[in-house]
Enzyme design. Structure first.
Site, PDB file in Angstrom:
ATOM      1  N   HIS A  11      -3.616 -13.650 -35.810  1.00 49.00           N
ATOM      2  CA  HIS A  11      -2.419 -14.261 -36.396  1.00 49.00           C
ATOM      3  C   HIS A  11      -2.506 -15.787 -36.423  1.00 49.00           C
ATOM      4  O   HIS A  11      -3.222 -16.409 -35.625  1.00 49.00           O
ATOM      5  CB  HIS A  11      -1.174 -13.831 -35.620  1.00 49.00           C
ATOM      6  CG  HIS A  11      -1.165 -14.334 -34.189  1.00 49.00           C
ATOM      7  ND1 HIS A  11      -0.814 -15.617 -33.834  1.00 49.00           N
ATOM      8  CD2 HIS A  11      -1.485 -13.704 -33.041  1.00 49.00           C
ATOM      9  CE1 HIS A  11      -0.901 -15.768 -32.534  1.00 49.00           C
ATOM     10  NE2 HIS A  11      -1.317 -14.623 -32.020  1.00 49.00           N
ATOM     11  N   ARG A  13       4.478 -12.101 -35.178  1.00 49.60           N
ATOM     12  CA  ARG A  13       3.491 -13.094 -35.622  1.00 49.60           C
ATOM     13  C   ARG A  13       2.298 -12.435 -36.319  1.00 49.60           C
ATOM     14  O   ARG A  13       1.751 -13.007 -37.275  1.00 49.60           O
ATOM     15  CB  ARG A  13       3.054 -13.972 -34.458  1.00 49.60           C
ATOM     16  CG  ARG A  13       2.457 -13.261 -33.241  1.00 49.60           C
ATOM     17  CD  ARG A  13       2.343 -14.255 -32.079  1.00 49.60           C
ATOM     18  NE  ARG A  13       1.680 -13.730 -30.903  1.00 49.60           N
ATOM     19  CZ  ARG A  13       2.283 -13.100 -29.912  1.00 49.60           C
ATOM     20  NH1 ARG A  13       3.584 -12.841 -29.986  1.00 49.60           N
ATOM     21  NH2 ARG A  13       1.600 -12.701 -28.847  1.00 49.60           N
ATOM     22  N   GLU A  26      -0.935  -8.155 -28.194  1.00 50.88           N
ATOM     23  CA  GLU A  26      -1.669  -9.077 -27.339  1.00 50.88           C
ATOM     24  C   GLU A  26      -1.690  -8.556 -25.908  1.00 50.88           C
ATOM     25  O   GLU A  26      -0.842  -7.734 -25.505  1.00 50.88           O
ATOM     26  CB  GLU A  26      -1.001 -10.459 -27.395  1.00 50.88           C
ATOM     27  CG  GLU A  26      -1.615 -11.553 -26.539  1.00 50.88           C
ATOM     28  CD  GLU A  26      -3.096 -11.788 -26.826  1.00 50.88           C
ATOM     29  OE1 GLU A  26      -3.923 -10.916 -26.459  1.00 50.88           O
ATOM     30  OE2 GLU A  26      -3.421 -12.842 -27.392  1.00 50.88           O
ATOM     31  N   HIS A  44      -4.233  -9.905 -32.459  1.00 56.13           N
ATOM     32  CA  HIS A  44      -4.177 -11.015 -31.516  1.00 56.13           C
ATOM     33  C   HIS A  44      -5.545 -11.298 -30.911  1.00 56.13           C
ATOM     34  O   HIS A  44      -6.463 -10.493 -31.015  1.00 56.13           O
ATOM     35  CB  HIS A  44      -3.169 -10.692 -30.423  1.00 56.13           C
ATOM     36  CG  HIS A  44      -1.838 -10.297 -30.969  1.00 56.13           C
ATOM     37  ND1 HIS A  44      -0.810 -11.176 -31.155  1.00 56.13           N
ATOM     38  CD2 HIS A  44      -1.376  -9.084 -31.403  1.00 56.13           C
ATOM     39  CE1 HIS A  44       0.235 -10.550 -31.681  1.00 56.13           C
ATOM     40  NE2 HIS A  44      -0.086  -9.281 -31.843  1.00 56.13           N
TER      41      HIS A  44
END
Length: 342
Positions: A97, A146, A200, A270
């Site tokens: 991202h 994100r 993440e 991520h």
């Protein structure tokens, strides 16, 4: 839908239902998407199917294109599926991202759901330009905004101009209310699958702390150990090894079968979940993966061919020609895009 038994040497299953279909082949599972998205599966042994599940994956089965056939990907109108099967080649795009608001503030973000900065939006758009000539049939993102913003913004730049649509599976009502009833619209859509397994790494008690503040509180050496070791988690958090266990398992069970079936896949996720997947793709050791750094908003391209992942780097600037020269399929796709758009 009543349970049914299927027994045939080679057969085709085409099911278009409101809630999707769950198909079992021996000990394996084939989970099909909702109405409007087709899956054709060839079976070589006894199978059963029952309704009520929807999750895009084809586990250890011979599958062709999940979404409606894209004419740009087809050499001709006849024998489309056979041509895709014979090529046995698919593109895999990985994108970390763009910069988030907590990246900008130098805070541990982990699984806190923070959006992109203006710079992050620009990085996502630039990533989209770099992959604008590479086919995308399916998109996987984490459950965090994100990554989802990055995927959506990137696809605004794709020359095929298909619309990414998030598949909602949180309830029967969500599935019903997000139904599409136009075949033409479906043909111009790309399914987007959210998966928390691609989130993440969860940083536990470090989340929300400034990285300098964290070093002052816990000690610089301890923080470095948490950040750069493979198997040591921060307090109440995940190690990279723990993140890899969920991310790689999800990739192997849900995404790799799509590549095997000939679909081109983009993953927007991520730093640590993508490092974990790259560790699997490139067969890195635990020591090699901890030194791997991924820049925000820079796509990485892999070619999946004959059961192997071949890294092509980032499709950008002077190396772009080499990316397309490497595979006839990508070169043909770009040529057809040029012909269609001019």
């Amino acid at each position: 839908m009543a349970n049914a038994m299927l027994q045939q040497t080679v057969g085709t299953l085409q099911l278009l239902s409101n809630s999707g279909t769950h198909c079992k082949v021996g000990n394996n599972s084939v989970r099909l998407p909702p109405k409007g998205f087709k899956v054709e599966v060839g079976f070589s042994k006894r199978g059963t199917y029952s309704s009520g599940q929807r999750k895009l994956s084809v586990i250890q089965a011979s599958a062709s294109q999940t979404s409606v056939v894209d004419p740009v990907l087809s050499p001709s109108n006849n024998g489309t599926h056979e041509s895709r099967k014979k090529s046995n080649e698919a593109a895999l795009i990985l994108i970390r991202h763009g910069e988030s608001l907590w990246n900008e503030k130098n805070l541990f973000t982990g699984c806190v759901d923070v959006p992109l900065t203006k710079k992050g939006v620009e990085e996502a758009i630039e990533a989209g330009k770099r992959i604008s000539n590479i086919p995308v049939d399916m998109i996987y993102t984490s459950a965090l905004i994100r990554a989802q913003m990055t995927a959506m913004l990137a696809m605004t730049q794709h020359r095929r101009k298909k619309v990414p649509i998030i598949m909602h599976d949180e309830s029967e009502q969500a599935r019903a209310w997000s139904q599409i009833y136009s075949e033409d619209t479906i043909k111009q859509s790309i399914p987007v699958i959210e998966a928390w397994q691609l989130n993440e790494r969860m940083y536990g008690e470090l989340q929300g702390l400034n990285k300098q503040e964290t070093a002052d509180r816990f000690g610089k050496e301890k923080v470095h150990e948490w950040r750069r070791s493979y198997d040591i988690p921060p307090p109440s958090g995940e190690s990279l090894e723990m993140c890899a266990q969920r991310a790689v398992a999800y990739f192997k069970d849900n995404i790799e079968p799509q590549l095997l079936s000939g679909k081109n896949v983009m993953i927007a996720a991520h730093g640590n979940s993508l490092r974990s997947i790259i560790m699997y793709l490139d067969k890195l050791t635990s020591q090699e993966v901890i030194s791997l750094e991924l820049s925000t908003g820079i796509p990485m391209l892999y070619i999946f061919k004959e059961g192997k992942f071949i890294r092509r780097g980032s499709p950008v600037a002077p190396t772009e020609a080499g990316v397309y020269a490497y595979t006839r399929g990508l070169a043909q796709y770009r040529q057809k895009l040029d012909e269609m758009l001019h």
